[in-house]
Enzyme design. Structure first.
Site, short mmCIF file in Angstrom:
data_model
loop_
_atom_site.label_atom_id
_atom_site.label_comp_id
_atom_site.label_asym_id
_atom_site.label_seq_id
_atom_site.Cartn_x
_atom_site.Cartn_y
_atom_site.Cartn_z
CB SER B 141 -0.89 0.01 1.25
OG SER B 141 -1.52 1.27 1.39
CE1 TYR B 154 -3.51 -2.08 5.80
CE2 TYR B 154 -3.02 0.14 5.01
CZ TYR B 154 -3.45 -1.15 4.76
OH TYR B 154 -3.82 -1.51 3.49
N1 LIG Z 1 -8.87 -0.73 -0.26
C1 LIG Z 1 -7.81 0.07 -0.28
O1 LIG Z 1 -7.97 1.31 -0.34
C2 LIG Z 1 -6.42 -0.49 -0.25
C3 LIG Z 1 -5.37 0.38 -0.44
C4 LIG Z 1 -4.09 -0.11 -0.45
C5 LIG Z 1 -3.86 -1.45 -0.22
N2 LIG Z 1 -4.91 -2.31 -0.03
C6 LIG Z 1 -4.59 -3.73 0.21
O2 LIG Z 1 -5.21 -4.53 -0.77
C7 LIG Z 1 -5.44 -5.83 -0.24
C8 LIG Z 1 -6.86 -6.24 -0.51
O3 LIG Z 1 -7.74 -5.44 0.27
P1 LIG Z 1 -9.21 -4.98 -0.15
O4 LIG Z 1 -9.19 -3.52 -0.32
O5 LIG Z 1 -9.69 -5.83 -1.24
O6 LIG Z 1 -9.99 -5.20 1.20
P2 LIG Z 1 -10.89 -6.38 1.75
O7 LIG Z 1 -11.98 -6.67 0.80
O8 LIG Z 1 -11.21 -6.00 3.14
O9 LIG Z 1 -9.90 -7.64 1.75
C9 LIG Z 1 -9.06 -7.97 2.79
C10 LIG Z 1 -9.04 -9.48 2.83
O10 LIG Z 1 -8.04 -9.93 3.74
C11 LIG Z 1 -8.54 -11.09 4.32
N3 LIG Z 1 -7.90 -11.39 5.58
C12 LIG Z 1 -7.69 -10.56 6.64
N4 LIG Z 1 -7.07 -11.24 7.61
C13 LIG Z 1 -6.88 -12.51 7.15
C14 LIG Z 1 -6.31 -13.67 7.70
N5 LIG Z 1 -5.77 -13.68 8.92
N6 LIG Z 1 -6.27 -14.79 6.96
C15 LIG Z 1 -6.82 -14.81 5.73
N7 LIG Z 1 -7.38 -13.75 5.16
C16 LIG Z 1 -7.41 -12.60 5.87
C17 LIG Z 1 -9.99 -10.85 4.53
O11 LIG Z 1 -10.61 -12.10 4.58
P3 LIG Z 1 -12.12 -12.36 5.07
O12 LIG Z 1 -12.95 -12.16 3.87
O13 LIG Z 1 -12.10 -13.76 5.55
O14 LIG Z 1 -12.43 -11.37 6.15
C18 LIG Z 1 -10.35 -10.03 3.30
O15 LIG Z 1 -10.89 -10.84 2.27
C19 LIG Z 1 -5.10 -5.75 1.24
O16 LIG Z 1 -3.81 -6.26 1.44
C20 LIG Z 1 -5.12 -4.26 1.51
O17 LIG Z 1 -4.31 -3.93 2.60
C21 LIG Z 1 -6.18 -1.86 -0.05
#
Ligand SMILES: NC(=O)c1ccc[n+]([C@@H]2O[C@H](COP(=O)([O-])OP(=O)(O)OC[C@H]3O[C@@H](n4cnc5c(N)ncnc54)[C@H](OP(=O)(O)O)[C@@H]3O)[C@@H](O)[C@H]2O)c1
Ligand SMILES: Cc1cc2nc3c(=O)[nH]c(=O)nc-3n(C[C@H](O)[C@H](O)[C@H](O)COP(=O)(O)OP(=O)(O)OC[C@H]3O[C@@H](n4cnc5c(N)ncnc54)[C@H](O)[C@@H]3O)c2cc1C
Lengths: 468, 248
Positions: B141, B154
């Protein structure tokens, strides 16, 4: 921390998370009325159930392709965007039955299933509507007279009630709730999934022919003639010149179509169609762009081109161009400018239809405001609340100024006097009294909503306006 | 470095994430079979059916908890096929206020964004190398570029993940393992739902996924949306005396 696992760090997952509500200004495809209200976009059934159990009156929203306020929240209510329920779940080639989530967009469904040789048995004039919206409006296609409406091709519907419970309703398990959900405009619960029977097709092409008919009577006779043919094509719809007057009043181009066979494609991949080139309307057009003069000129050109096509004989047209010509211009609803536009679509019983149609076309031409006119014939259908019934259906697009409302009112009055009724998927303005006068079925629909605990829990801006 | 062929399996860790779902469609549309892994694999059944129907590929669901550090080798061992592309999408934003007050929560943020995901990628890199090469895509990120009061735990974890991805790239490139570090800015997903994000700087998961797949296909090392390159260029250039006064 245990060296092998950091699992203890994570608290146990919270069940039934209630997704955050946003405040959004929403409108239908006609862009009037606009309403600000609460909007949520749940990700799964558990989130949806949590939202419903919280108790606000709710209404499901698909792609917002209904023209008026059918998918806008009631006062203080909640709109539930279903766009994340977008998965195809299974296909049984033996019966041609597809199961899918309600937020699946029709065009995506077609792109997945057409290469396997299957096509929806009924499709409206836009590929951007969702499965849930197609069921809730019980949409009709250009083949209603042979295929019936969308609901005739469903095996079952998974419906979530206000209690958050999912019930599988089918013509066998709960015929009353099933039939009322088809055409129930989201007022019988949230459709989560459905089983849809597709039709087998040999190609992605339509054998299309155009008949140019110089007057209303000639056009209605052309529908009859096409249906009486031994090779009667299943699809028929007419573009009608809503601004032509005098002897040419009601002149129309009848577009007939049938799925082309593989043999007609002469060895080409029958399911391969050219990629669609589409344009986007980048911003609201000035409100004067579409006026009686520009539209009169457009209609004259379109009529002339149609006559040439009619003379040229049958041709092959790919499914996107045939079924969804308007979709090629993204955001074409912005051509009407900020004021938005109305569509009045009524269905008239066959007998008084001719004179009422003539009267409506005269009113439209006199006002110089009825812009896009579409005429179709419906076959018989008896449903508790769906729009189609045997007869003729005319849809007219009208810019939404005060003169537009005046014309819409006039058209509604003519249709009502001829025993017609109105399509709620297009409606943005019916009054309660006109609705009651044209919908003797409303009382039974209300009673079913009471009996099933749906009244007050599922409500839209439209149901509030109409007293449903 | 040759691209993994279109029929080579793709493993997605944290497959329920919105970004991961969009990436699954990108890879399935290109013809790759998919292995989707999440804590509760039963919730992936509909996604597997959808990917198979839309794109004609096989898709299977597998149980994976990024915090279960002892289970990593067994997890990879039990997969039905050897992946050639491994995508790590697990992430946990947490609440900064809680992470500040409760070291246990801070440790959770670090474990769920850094230790767990990175440990799985160590294993993935070894296995990709043994299989003759492949691609790793790690979702880090922009939050890892400079610590902010709003989410410094984070951010710290993502900074760590970015460092690990950089190290893995250096460690394994000779064996044919390509590592793509993805640094999204704001993406409209479950993680950010309900936050008041500036629309011009917010990507859709589908749009981001398209760019990520393209960057991976071109063998890029880092993908950051161009607008965020500008934003972070400025933010990282600010002297600390100025930066500390900012509230964003
Ligand atoms: N959205 C943004 O603005 C943004 C910006 C920069 C980076 N990112 C990164 O992009 C990636 C995807 O995020 P997203 O935005 O798509 O959000 P999201 O839909 O909340 O996805 C996060 C996922 O991580 C999984 N997770 C969390 N803890 C876990 C664990 N202990 N074991 C297995 N799975 C786990 C969750 O699983 P469950 O479904 O089981 O809860 C969820 O599906 C993340 O690494 C996030 O940090 C996001
Ligand atoms: C260019 C164009 C051409 C059209 N041509 C035709 C045509 O030929 N024939 C025809 O019949 N219609 C036609 N329509 C109308 C359109 O098919 C219907 O309005 C359809 O309902 C739109 O689907 P949607 O997903 O956009 O639903 P929305 O507009 O979002 O909602 C419409 C109704 O469906 C309900 N609904 C949506 N999803 C669900 C759900 N999951 N559960 C319960 N209720 C739900 C809503 O509450 C609302 O009452 C056309 C529309 C356009 C824009």
């Amino acid at each position: 921390m245990d060296m092998d696992s950091a699992r203890d760090l994570a608290p146990p997952p919270a069940a039934g998370r209630c997704p955050p509500l946003a405040s959004a200004e929403l409108a239908g495809w006609g862009r009037v009325p606009r309403r600000r209200g609460a909007l949520a976009a749940p990700r799964d059934a558990a989130e949806l159930a949590a939202l419903l159990r919280a108790g606000r009156p709710a209404i499901a929203r698909g792609a917002g392709r209904a023209y008026g306020d059918a998918a806008l929240a009631a006062e203080g209510g909640l709109a539930l965007s279903m766009h994340r329920f977008d998965r195809l779940l299974g296909f049984d080639p033996a019966s041609g039955t597809l199961t899918a989530e309600a937020g699946v967009v029709l065009g995506d469904l077609i792109r997945a299933m057409l290469p396997r040789g299957w096509f929806p048995a009924v499709t409206p004039g836009t590929q951007y509507a969702t499965l849930g919206g197609l069921i809730a409006a019980d949409v009709h296609g250009k083949n209603h007279h042979v295929a019936g409406s969308f609901g005739a091709h469903l095996g079952w519907i998974d419906l979530m009630g206000a209690d958050g419970e999912i019930r599988r309703v089918s013509p066998e398990t709960d015929p009353a709730l099933f039939a009322a959900t088809c055409g129930g405009m989201g007022l019988t619960g949230v459709i989560l999934r459905a089983a849809l029977r597709l039709q087998p097709v040999e190609s992605g092409w339509i054998r299309e022919e155009t008949v140019a008919a110089g007057s209303l009577d000639a056009g209605m006779a052309a529908f009859d003639a096409a249906e009486a043919r031994a090779d009667a094509p299943p699809y028929s719809v007419a573009w009608i010149d809503t601004l032509a007057r005098g002897p040419e009043r009601g002149r129309m181009l009848l577009h007939l179509g049938a799925h082309a066979t593989a043999a007609e494609l002469e060895g080409r991949d029958p399911y391969a169609t050219p990629p669609r080139r589409s344009l986007t309307v980048p911003m609201d057009a000035p409100s004067w762009l579409l006026n009686g003069l520009t539209m009169g000129a457009f209609n004259a050109l379109y009529w002339a081109a149609g006559q040439r096509r009619a003379a040229a004989g049958p041709r092959l047209t790919d499914w996107e161009r045939y079924f969804y010509p308007l979709d090629a211009l993204h955001g074409w609803n912005r051509l009407y400018g900020r004021r938005g536009f109305l569509q009045v679509q009524s269905v008239l019983p066959a007998a008084p239809a001719r004179d009422a149609l003539a009267e409506m076309l005269d009113a439209s031409a006199a006002a110089g405001l009825g812009f896009l006119g579409v005429l179709k014939r419906f076959g018989p259908q008896a449903s508790p609340f769906s729009f189609p019934r045997a007869g003729w259906t005319l849809a007219l697009d009208i810019p939404a100024g005060w003169r537009g409302h005046e014309l819409a009112d006039r058209l509604e009055a003519i249709a009502a006097a001829a025993g017609g009724r109105f399509y709620l998927a297009k409606d943005a303005r019916l009054t309660r009294s006109r609705f009651e006068a044209t919908e003797p079925r409303a009382a039974a629909f209300r009673a079913l909503r009471q009996e099933r605990g749906l009244a007050g829990r599922f409500a839209s801006a439209q149901s509030e306006r109409l007293g449903l | 470095m040759p691209l993994p062929p279109a029929d080579s399996p793709v493993l997605i860790l944290g497959a329920r994430s919105d970004i991961a779902r969009a990436l699954a469609h990108e890879y399935a549309a290109a013809g790759h079979p998919l292995m989707l892994a999440a804590r509760d694999p039963a919730t992936l059944a509909a996604d597997c059916a959808d990917l198979a129907l839309r794109h004609g590929v096989t898709a299977t669901a597998h149980a994976y908890d990024a915090l279960d550090l002892g289970a990593i080798a067994a997890f990879f061992e039990a997969l039905p096929a050897t992946p050639r592309v491994v995508i790590q999408a697990v992430g946990y934003l947490g609440e900064q206020a809680r992470a500040e007050a409760d070291p246990q929560e801070a440790a959770h943020v670090v474990a769920a964004n850094l230790i767990g995901p990175a440990a799985a990628l160590e294993e993935a890199a070894r296995r990709l190398a043994a299989a003759g090469g492949g691609t790793i895509i790690g979702l880090s990120s922009v939050a890892g570029e400079r610590g902010r009061a709003k989410n410094h735990w984070y951010g710290a974890a993502k900074a760590g993940l970015t460092a690990v991805l950089s190290g893995l790239r250096q460690r394994w490139w000779r064996e044919g393992v390509q590592v793509l570090t993805v640094k999204p800015g704001f993406v409209a997903t479950r993680m950010t739902e309900g936050m008041d994000l500036p629309a011009p700087l917010t990507d859709s998961a589908a749009g981001l996924a398209r760019h990520v797949k393209r960057a991976a296909d071109r063998g890029r090392a880092v993908y950051m949306p161009w607008k965020w390159r500008l934003v972070m260029g400025v933010i990282c250039a600010l002297p600390e005396t100025v930066f500390k006064r900012l509230s964003f």
